[in-house]
Design an enzyme around this catalytic site. Structure first.
Site, PDB file in Angstrom:
ATOM      1  N   SER A 259       0.839  -1.196   0.000  1.00  0.00           N
ATOM      2  CA  SER A 259       0.000   0.000   0.000  1.00  0.00           C
ATOM      3  C   SER A 259       0.872   1.243   0.000  1.00  0.00           C
ATOM      4  O   SER A 259       2.037   1.211   0.438  1.00  0.00           O
ATOM      5  CB  SER A 259      -0.903   0.008   1.244  1.00  0.00           C
ATOM      6  N   TYR A 272      -2.609  -1.030  10.056  1.00  0.00           N
ATOM      7  CA  TYR A 272      -2.575  -1.301   8.618  1.00  0.00           C
ATOM      8  C   TYR A 272      -1.242  -0.863   8.022  1.00  0.00           C
ATOM      9  O   TYR A 272      -0.626  -1.597   7.232  1.00  0.00           O
ATOM     10  CB  TYR A 272      -3.733  -0.570   7.939  1.00  0.00           C
ATOM     11  N   LYS A 276       1.524  -3.322   6.095  1.00  0.00           N
ATOM     12  CA  LYS A 276       1.867  -3.164   4.685  1.00  0.00           C
ATOM     13  C   LYS A 276       3.350  -2.850   4.486  1.00  0.00           C
ATOM     14  O   LYS A 276       3.937  -3.220   3.467  1.00  0.00           O
ATOM     15  CB  LYS A 276       0.995  -2.088   4.048  1.00  0.00           C
TER      16      LYS A 276
END
Length: 387
Positions: A259, A272, A276
């Site tokens: 990401s 998150y 990533k």
């Protein structure tokens, strides 16, 4: 009738000898001559009443210095064409139009596979076997369709049992229930590929979850661990079992979805973002080990794709329960892209995956392909200085 496994080559001496419907597809172009390559699948035929009117021209191709028997050179451009039914379904046929000038009449005596720029331009993954985790919707579904269109045999591995089987059937693929956080599920997906087609060429580890939001001071560690099970352990499971299968064949492409949040702070939650960025390190380290076996490991880092995950986050942030992908895409295009007004689409990421999965990326490994419209590379707020 056109039949057989090999491409049938037809030399069309002028724009008037091409069918009327295909002529419409290239209407307005200054055409001297056409060269058409029409791949026909195994054990199938195409009759003269094939629905040529159901044609859509896509993706211009640069086809320079193409060499054929009896013709020293053809220079020009072209376009990849696909066929669609009135219901919008993709048919398993591709068509390449090459627009250019030839020196003299070619003598086609060799297999068109010897001319990959033309014959295989729409079949980059022909015969390859791919697993796509998180493939039932969003980026995964768009990639599954594109891979299949390019000749791949696709296995969709997901937990969305209501969506996955239907999509798999539509692309002549297979579906398997797969929670990537459970190693045995991922192993089963790889075993399915080996049982179905005897090989595994591509693993697109795409499944992921958003996880908990909020301040680091209030982070729910149980939810954090749930996220890590999917976003990190799921990637480890995918690379581990794909590598085992690919080592036998001495080649393969493993692609992991990371990401833009792994590149730049402030774009996603702490959990998150952590997960990533870990994916990038995992891909680089495994690329170091697996390269000796001809296995490439790369990442794709999308930004601003109006997936269900991003749309849900925007709804929560703006307090608008009815906010849809179009509005999210518009916001990203205005504030999160150097290509002003342009946001990323599912298909943009799918095209990146197609490239990394194909032999066109044969010398690319340990790389992170960022699909972000330049957002993480530059600061555009002060663009007035260029006036």
């Amino acid at each position: 009738m056109l039949s057989g496994r090999l491409v049938k080559w037809m030399l069309l001496l002028s724009e008037y000898t091409i069918t009327y419907e295909l002529a419409k597809a290239v209407k307005g172009q200054a055409v001297v001559n056409f060269l058409a390559a029409h791949p026909v699948p195994d054990n199938e035929t195409i009759s003269d009443d094939f629905p040529y009117e159901q044609v859509m021209m896509i993706e211009p191709l640069n086809l320079w210095q193409m060499y054929f028997d009896g013709a020293s050179k053809i220079s020009g451009t072209g376009a990849r064409v696909i066929f669609i039914t009135p219901q919008g379904d993709l048919l398993p046929y591709s068509f390449t139009l090459v627009i250019g000038v030839y020196d003299h009449t070619p003598n086609y005596t060799r297999s068109p596979e010897e001319y990959p720029s033309a014959a295989n331009s729409g079949r980059l993954l022909k015969g390859k076997v791919a697993i796509i985790t998180g493939g039932a919707r969003g980026i995964g579904a768009a990639t599954a369709k594109l891979f299949a269109l390019n000749g791949a045999h696709v296995i969709i591995a997901d937990i969305l049992d209501d969506l996955g089987p239907t999509l798999a059937d539509s692309i002549d693929g297979r579906y398997i229930h797969c929670d990537v956080g459970r190693e045995s599920d991922v192993e089963s997906a790889v075993n399915l590929a080996l049982a179905w087609r005897g090989q595994l060429d591509i693993m697109f580890s795409n499944a992921g979850v958003a996880g908990p939001f909020g301040s680091i001071t209030n982070l729910d560690m149980d939810k954090m661990k749930d996220l890590l099970d999917v976003n990190i352990c799921g990637m480890v499971h995918g690379i581990k079992h794909a590598a085992r299968a690919m080592i036998r064949g001495k080649r393969g492409s493993i692609i992991c979805t990371s990401s833009s949040a792994a590149i730049m702070g402030g774009l996603a939650s702490h959990a998150y973002s952590l997960s990533k960025e870990a994916v990038l390190g995992l891909a680089r380290s495994t690329a170091c080990e697996l390269g000796v076996h001809g296995i490439r490991v790369n990442c794709i880092s999308p930004h601003g794709v109006p997936s269900e995950m991003l749309v849900t986050a925007y709804r929560n942030f703006f307090g608008k329960a009815d906010m849809g992908p179009e509005e999210v895409g518009r916001i990203v295009g205005e504030t999160g892209s150097l290509l002003r007004g342009r946001s990323a689409s599912m298909e943009d990421v799918a095209q990146a995956a197609l490239f990394l999965a194909s032999d066109d990326a044969g010398f690319i490994t340990a790389h992170n392909l960022i699909v972000d419209g330049g957002f993480t590379s530059a600061f555009s707020t002060m663009s007035f200085i260029y006036q």
